[in-house]
Design an enzyme around this catalytic site. Structure first.
Site, mmCIF file in Angstrom:
data_model
loop_
_atom_site.group_PDB
_atom_site.id
_atom_site.type_symbol
_atom_site.label_atom_id
_atom_site.label_comp_id
_atom_site.label_asym_id
_atom_site.label_seq_id
_atom_site.Cartn_x
_atom_site.Cartn_y
_atom_site.Cartn_z
ATOM 1 C CB CYS A 91 -16.945 26.609 28.755
ATOM 2 S SG CYS A 91 -16.184 24.977 28.816
ATOM 3 N NE ARG B 244 -13.780 28.606 28.462
ATOM 4 C CZ ARG B 244 -14.139 29.476 27.536
ATOM 5 N NH1 ARG B 244 -14.022 30.768 27.775
ATOM 6 N NH2 ARG B 244 -14.619 29.094 26.369
#
Lengths: 135, 452
Positions: B407, B412
């Site tokens: 990410c 994430r």
């Protein structure tokens, strides 16, 4: 209210407002990750580009010029320069302390604080120059 | 006193009236026809029927909750937890509607709602009735035959329900936890304790500031990258982590918890789990948060080399090598679409936009770089595997290859990595430096919609 007093009041109000905004930003940045990251990013960027090497030397020259102007401006308002010069002197001292202090270097608003103090000094000198000396 | 004798007609009438009231259940459940196991089994493959698990998502995943004999869900069932209705959130109504649509739960379908406690299905039925659904049936999973196995995720134990964490705090050793193990509960969030921890945390947990494992650079370019092995070793000793620990990471924002969990796995802690849904799961379960500050006990020896599990994280050299062999390797870009196509950078402190050439869009959030809507249920718990696999299939992601999730700088991707592990994907890793590390390194970038 006299025009002279009004200008002095306006300048001081603006200076206080700017400094209060910085305090609020620093406080909020200890709670908000996004704000802290943004301020930290700006701090590193400004310190790298404006407060190191040649740009730092230019800042020194600028401060010297401002100080001379502040002395001149203050002397326009009376025989002794102290009553009008003390605010500029406080700002200059604050700038030097903030620039060198490990505590302020650790703040997210470090670079913004230096810029703001310099802006306050410019405002102060401008105020001294604009205000008409007593006849 | 004589006013309250049982012979008092007023009191008798009141008692009679109270006894005539139904048990506290929503009206919807009383109206729902009850399914028998044989009926349900005969309808499992029928496309006009949908079987819906209304329990906690952890029960769906595999945990034995509410006294059931088997953990997991009825094969072919989807999930719509009653907990989702209790969670507050932005655009809650729309999120629930989107969940219904993603699961194919339309008003024309016959829907069998099942639970184990007699309440969850009724609550979901109440919600569906309000939305205009009428073909609703109920089933009690306690009736499910023991000889028929339920479906559960291979590594469901990696994400833990609040009730299990509560049991641990009470001194119990729940299922899947090794007997005699000392279980540490930690709280992960960015900043000092006052930022999140002091507002309330899982009892006994101590605070970890994510900056401890990813300190910001002190020169340009500014970024928060995973610390080097020496820094991570100091971190492990300071917070008392050892290789043989069992750790449960919690936090207000699950993404921070997954980030710390991933780092703990990387340094070599053997058993690192995460509270599914974060502290919201804890409060929705009716437990109180603690505000007292707890401090970790430092240790002198981690008990192994750091990093002890380097395969968790792919280095930039591994990513570059992997991108040259797309037949065995996929770099999954878990950022928003706008970040993927280079419309935005996603971060105020990072100006470069675009994607790594060869990376494949793998979904993340719908709004910004701090969201992960596609992977989460409305109560912040993990979304079911079927729906995630369908999204990845749409993007051409082949889960038999090594999947390296990336990410911006690893938050994430850490959560997605854990979910992929729960689902049972074997060959996975995280390119922790992500887009920020890649683009700051002067590597090639791509923008615009990817060609198929």
């Amino acid at each position: 209210m006299k025009k002279v007093t009004l200008i002095a009041f306006g300048v001081t109000s603006l200076q206080v407002t700017l400094l209060v905004i910085l305090v609020v930003l620093e406080y909020l940045s200890s709670y908000k990750a996004g704000l802290a990251q943004h301020l930290y990013f700006k701090k590193i960027s400004y310190v790298t580009h404006f407060y190191q090497g040649a740009p730092l030397f230019l800042h020194g020259v600028l401060l010297l010029i401002l100080t001379v102007m502040a002395v001149k401006g203050s002397s326009r308002h009376g025989k002794t320069i102290i009553p009008n010069f003390y605010k500029y002197f406080i700002l200059l001292t604050a700038f030097v302390i903030c620039f060198l202090s490990a505590f302020t270097r650790g703040l997210n608003i470090y670079a913004h604080l230096l810029i703001t103090l310099q802006l306050c000094m410019v405002l102060e000198v401008a105020g001294l120059m604009i205000r008409r000396p007593p006849s | 006193m004589s006013r309250f004798r049982l012979t008092n007609p007023v009191l008798l009438f009141a008692l009679l009236f109270l006894s005539s009231l139904p048990v506290h259940l929503p009206a919807a459940v009383a109206e729902m026809p009850k399914m028998k196991t044989e009926q349900l089994l005969s309808l499992q493959e029928n496309p006009d029927w949908k079987i819906v698990d209304c329990r906690l998502n952890d029960a769906f995943n595999g945990w034995k909750l509410d006294g059931v004999k088997q953990g997991g869900h009825i094969p072919g069932a989807t999930d719509f937890s009653a907990n989702w209705l209790k969670a507050d959130g932005k655009n809650k109504a729309q999120t629930l509607q989107e969940a219904l649509a993603a699961k194919g739960l339309t008003k024309e379908k016959n829907i069998i709602l099942y639970d184990a406690n007699g309440r969850d299905a009724a609550e979901v039925a109440g919600y569906l009735k309000n939305q205009g659904y009428s073909n609703l049936y109920s089933y009690n999973i306690n009736l499910w035959p023991v000889e028929k196995p339920l479906s559960r995720y291979e590594n469901y134990q990696l994400i833990v329900p609040a009730v299990i964490v509560h049991d641990i705090i009470e001194g119990k050793i729940p299922e899947t936890f090794p007997a005699g193990s000392k279980i540490k509960i930690v709280e992960a969030s960015w900043g000092e304790e006052k930022t999140s921890y002091a507002k309330g945390h899982i009892p006994t947990s101590f605070h970890i500031n994510t900056d401890m494992v990813e300190p910001p650079t002190t020169t340009e370019p500014v970024m928060w990258m995973l610390a080097d092995a020496d820094t991570l070793a100091k971190f492990a000793l300071k917070f008392g982590f050892t290789r043989d620990d069992v750790v449960i990471v919690t936090g207000e924002e699950p993404m921070a918890a997954y980030r710390i969990a991933l780092v703990l796995r990387y340094i070599g802690v053997q058993d690192v789990r995460v509270l599914n849904g974060g502290t919201l799961a804890w409060t929705l379960a009716g437990y109180q948060l603690e505000k007292k500050s707890n401090t970790p006990a430092p240790v002198a020896d981690f008990g192994g080399r750091i990093p002890g599990n380097p395969s968790v994280i792919d280095t930039i050299a591994q990513v570059k090598a992997g991108l040259k062999t797309p037949e065995t390797y996929t770099l999954v870009d878990n950022r928003t679409w706008d970040e993927h196509i280079g419309k935005i950078s996603g971060y105020s402190y990072h100006k470069k936009k675009g994607r790594i050439p060869g990376s494949v869009f793998g979904y993340a959030g719908k709004t910004d770089a701090y969201s992960l809507d596609y992977f989460r249920n409305p109560d912040k718990t993990m979304r079911n595997a079927t729906e995630i696999m369908a999204l990845w299939k749409e993007q051409g992601i082949d889960t038999s290859k090594r999947l390296a999730f990336m990410c911006g700088s690893g938050w994430r991707a850490a959560e997605v990595y854990y979910y992929a592990d729960v689902y049972g994907l074997k060959n996975i890793g995280v390119y922790s430096d992500g887009w920020i590390g890649w683009s700051n390194g002067g590597n090639p970038v791509e923008t615009g919609a990817p060609g198929k």
